[in-house]
Design an enzyme around this catalytic site. Structure first.
Site, mmCIF file in Angstrom:
data_model
loop_
_atom_site.group_PDB
_atom_site.id
_atom_site.type_symbol
_atom_site.label_atom_id
_atom_site.label_comp_id
_atom_site.label_asym_id
_atom_site.label_seq_id
_atom_site.Cartn_x
_atom_site.Cartn_y
_atom_site.Cartn_z
ATOM 1 N N ASP A 1 4.791 -49.879 34.003
ATOM 2 C CA ASP A 1 3.606 -50.667 34.369
ATOM 3 C C ASP A 1 3.338 -51.761 33.340
ATOM 4 O OD1 ASP A 1 2.983 -49.248 36.723
ATOM 5 O OD2 ASP A 1 2.163 -47.612 35.521
ATOM 6 N N LYS B 1 -1.848 -50.371 48.050
ATOM 7 C CA LYS B 1 -0.580 -51.106 48.049
ATOM 8 C C LYS B 1 -0.102 -51.401 49.467
ATOM 9 C CE LYS B 1 0.933 -49.211 43.579
ATOM 10 N NZ LYS B 1 2.061 -49.163 42.652
ATOM 11 N N PHE C 1 6.277 -43.819 46.157
ATOM 12 C CA PHE C 1 6.152 -42.509 45.524
ATOM 13 C C PHE C 1 4.931 -42.561 44.616
ATOM 14 C CE2 PHE C 1 9.707 -39.407 45.881
ATOM 15 C CZ PHE C 1 10.448 -40.057 46.852
ATOM 16 N N ASN D 1 10.814 -43.927 30.315
ATOM 17 C CA ASN D 1 10.105 -42.746 30.825
ATOM 18 C C ASN D 1 11.122 -41.677 31.198
ATOM 19 O OD1 ASN D 1 10.767 -42.981 33.785
ATOM 20 N ND2 ASN D 1 9.746 -44.944 33.486
ATOM 21 N N ASP E 1 3.928 -55.516 40.311
ATOM 22 C CA ASP E 1 4.086 -54.325 41.153
ATOM 23 C C ASP E 1 5.094 -54.625 42.260
ATOM 24 O OD1 ASP E 1 3.607 -52.341 43.279
ATOM 25 O OD2 ASP E 1 2.108 -51.625 41.849
ATOM 26 N N ILE E 2 6.249 -53.952 42.191
ATOM 27 C CA ILE E 2 7.327 -54.247 43.154
ATOM 28 C C ILE E 2 6.915 -53.826 44.560
ATOM 29 C CG2 ILE E 2 9.767 -53.870 43.712
ATOM 30 C CD1 ILE E 2 10.208 -53.183 40.742
HETATM 31 O O1 PMT Z 1 14.035 -39.431 38.703
HETATM 32 P P1 PMT Z 1 13.663 -37.956 38.680
HETATM 33 O O2 PMT Z 1 13.847 -37.347 37.312
HETATM 34 O O3 PMT Z 1 14.363 -37.194 39.762
HETATM 35 O O4 PMT Z 1 12.093 -37.850 38.972
HETATM 36 C C1 PMT Z 1 11.610 -38.237 40.232
HETATM 37 C C2 PMT Z 1 10.317 -39.063 40.109
HETATM 38 C C3 PMT Z 1 9.221 -38.179 39.579
HETATM 39 C C4 PMT Z 1 10.528 -40.272 39.191
HETATM 40 C C5 PMT Z 1 10.009 -39.596 41.561
HETATM 41 O O5 PMT Z 1 9.886 -38.510 42.435
HETATM 42 C C6 PMT Z 1 8.742 -40.416 41.569
HETATM 43 O O6 PMT Z 1 7.624 -39.923 41.673
HETATM 44 N N1 PMT Z 1 8.896 -41.776 41.456
HETATM 45 C C7 PMT Z 1 7.771 -42.708 41.291
HETATM 46 C C8 PMT Z 1 7.317 -42.686 39.860
HETATM 47 C C9 PMT Z 1 6.212 -43.684 39.593
HETATM 48 O O7 PMT Z 1 6.426 -44.662 38.946
HETATM 49 O O8 PMT Z 1 5.051 -43.399 40.173
HETATM 50 P P2 PMT Z 1 3.740 -44.312 39.986
HETATM 51 O O9 PMT Z 1 2.688 -43.448 40.566
HETATM 52 O O10 PMT Z 1 3.589 -44.780 38.599
HETATM 53 O O11 PMT Z 1 4.043 -45.562 40.906
HETATM 54 C C10 PMT Z 1 3.690 -45.605 42.269
HETATM 55 C C11 PMT Z 1 4.697 -46.376 43.067
HETATM 56 O O12 PMT Z 1 4.665 -47.770 42.661
HETATM 57 C C12 PMT Z 1 6.133 -45.924 42.939
HETATM 58 O O13 PMT Z 1 6.736 -45.986 44.222
HETATM 59 C C13 PMT Z 1 6.753 -46.975 42.009
HETATM 60 O O14 PMT Z 1 8.151 -47.154 42.305
HETATM 61 C C14 PMT Z 1 5.959 -48.207 42.374
HETATM 62 N N2 PMT Z 1 5.847 -49.215 41.309
HETATM 63 C C15 PMT Z 1 5.209 -48.926 40.136
HETATM 64 C C16 PMT Z 1 5.072 -49.915 39.187
HETATM 65 C C17 PMT Z 1 5.610 -51.198 39.430
HETATM 66 N N3 PMT Z 1 5.544 -52.164 38.534
HETATM 67 N N4 PMT Z 1 6.236 -51.445 40.591
HETATM 68 C C18 PMT Z 1 6.341 -50.499 41.529
HETATM 69 O O15 PMT Z 1 6.921 -50.740 42.598
#
Ligand code: PMT
Length: 401
Positions: free
Chosen positions: A279, A341, A323, A210, A306-307
């Site tokens: 994901d 979560k 985030f 990504n 999901d971590i």
């Molecule tokens: O790295 P940059 O280019 O500076 O960009 C920053 C960013 C946009 C990546 C950052 O600000 C950001 O939003 N990071 C989270 C991106 C993300 O995966 O969002 P999500 O909405 O898909 O996931 C939600 C949360 O679950 C996140 O905290 C993610 O780390 C966590 N997650 C997701 C999937 C998974 N299998 N395990 C997780 O822990």
């Protein structure tokens, strides 16, 4: 504004704003700081060492080749003496020299040799400030944890109007005092951060990835370290330097990130998931390059673990910050993730548009918790990260009260 226990090494470089250094020294001393001044050759063309010596109450140093002072390794002694280094004004040339680690004059050598937090207050023509070379140098410095105060915008000595003015002495003292307060905010706190993308291999040459560059998560790590935290950073595949004072573990896939997080988790006080974790991951990885024989092809994918949810389910669990990267309905999806979560706080950012999110140097975060919300930015990721950490420290203190 209190700088009572601070020993400030003020670096003055050669621009017209150097005349403001006289007032700055007075204001720093009024706030309780001890001040020693180092001048570049350029600075001495705008203001005399005698002025700054009289105002600081200490001899001014201006040369790496001062036989008297260097008999006892004076530059190292000065670097150790400082609890804060402030370079004001910092010219475009000085920023470039500091960004690239020069050590051929006293000021640049001191900045390399000190363990104290360094702040720079840029001052230059607005066109020079906007130049990509200057902006790249500032980004390099920020990435290493250097704080950037200003510049302000307005009328310039050259007759132009725009950003590039040195902040006023009072504003610089207040920025330094905020830095002092912030540096104690997470003292002794253990913070575990994830950053960057994960790459999920399809075969030895292809993967699903990504757009995450790691900039946001690395800025959070740098800000946490500057606030006194003991920081562990688990980084996906990105080409960014490790912020000063941060312990880094590199991983590639979501499974590796999960394993590294769970390994580092015991004893952590705060967990911040800034990584864009995949994901889905290919159900099986081909051990040889898949050949282009079929007219079309499908890759079967499995859900990754999901971590964040795994961290919140741990006992004992740290204060958990997630985030959310969303292209639409930001608040709705962020609040849903906050609750589903079991997070303490979620920082949501808009992605898929210019000016923030993936890859950009700036960002805006909408932060939500059970009974509140706050918007941070738009600003550089470094500044937004500092604001996020200050909010995390505040919310965690309330949760522990
Ligand atoms: O790295 P940059 O280019 O500076 O960009 C920053 C960013 C946009 C990546 C950052 O600000 C950001 O939003 N990071 C989270 C991106 C993300 O995966 O969002 P999500 O909405 O898909 O996931 C939600 C949360 O679950 C996140 O905290 C993610 O780390 C966590 N997650 C997701 C999937 C998974 N299998 N395990 C997780 O822990």
């Amino acid at each position: 504004m209190c700088l009572r226990d601070e020993r400030v090494l003020l670096g003055v470089s050669g621009g017209i704003a150097a005349y403001k250094a006289a007032e700055l020294v007075r204001r720093l001393r009024d706030a309780g700081a001890q001040v020693r001044v180092v001048m570049t050759d350029g600075a001495k063309r705008f203001i005399t060492p005698l002025t700054l010596q009289a105002l600081s109450g200490n001899p001014v140093r201006d040369s790496l080749w001062d036989e008297g002072a260097e008999a006892a390794m004076g530059h190292i002694e000065l670097a150790r003496w400082a609890t804060r280094v402030l370079v004001a004004p910092a010219t475009a040339d000085t920023l470039a020299r500091l960004a690239h680690g020069h050590a051929d004059d006293l000021l640049s050598t001191l900045v390399l040799a000190t363990a104290a937090p360094v702040a720079v207050a840029p001052a230059m023509n607005q066109q020079m400030w906007a130049h990509p070379a200057t902006q790249a140098n500032v980004a390099l410095l920020r990435g290493r944890g250097v704080q950037v105060f200003g510049p302000g915008a307005g009328d310039q000595a050259c007759g132009e109007v725009g950003p590039g003015r040195l902040l006023e002495p009072d504003e610089l003292v207040s920025a330094l005092a905020s830095q002092v307060r912030a540096s104690a905010m997470l003292a002794g706190v253990r913070v575990l951060i994830t950053a960057g993308p994960t790459f999920e291999d399809i075969d030895p040459v292809r993967f699903i990835g990504n757009r995450s560059s790691g900039k946001m998560g690395f800025a959070v790590a740098a800000a946490a370290a500057a606030m006194g935290a003991e920081v562990s950073l688990i980084a996906g595949p990105v080409a960014l330097p490790t912020p000063v004072g941060v312990a880094r573990i590199n991983v590639r896939s979501a499974a590796q990130m999960l394993a590294a997080v769970m390994d580092a988790l015991p004893g952590q006080d705060i967990y911040i998931g800034a990584a864009a974790v995949a994901d889905y991951t290919p159900a099986c990885v081909a051990d040889k390059k898949i050949k282009k024989t079929a007219a079309d092809m499908a890759v079967a994918l499995d859900r990754t673990t999901d971590i964040l949810a795994t961290v919140t389910a741990a006992t004992p669990r740290p204060f958990v910050v997630g985030f959310a990267a969303e292209t639409h309905d930001l608040e709705h999806y962020a609040r849903d993730k906050l609750q589903r979560k079991g997070l303490d706080l979620i920082a949501a950012n808009q992605v898929g548009c210019a000016g923030g999110g993936f890859e950009a140097d700036c960002n805006t975060l909408q932060v939500f918790w059970a009974d509140g919300e706050r918007t941070l930015g738009p600003d550089s990721k470094a500044v937004v990260a500092q604001q996020l950490l200050a909010l995390v420290a505040e919310r965690r203190a309330m949760a522990n009260a």
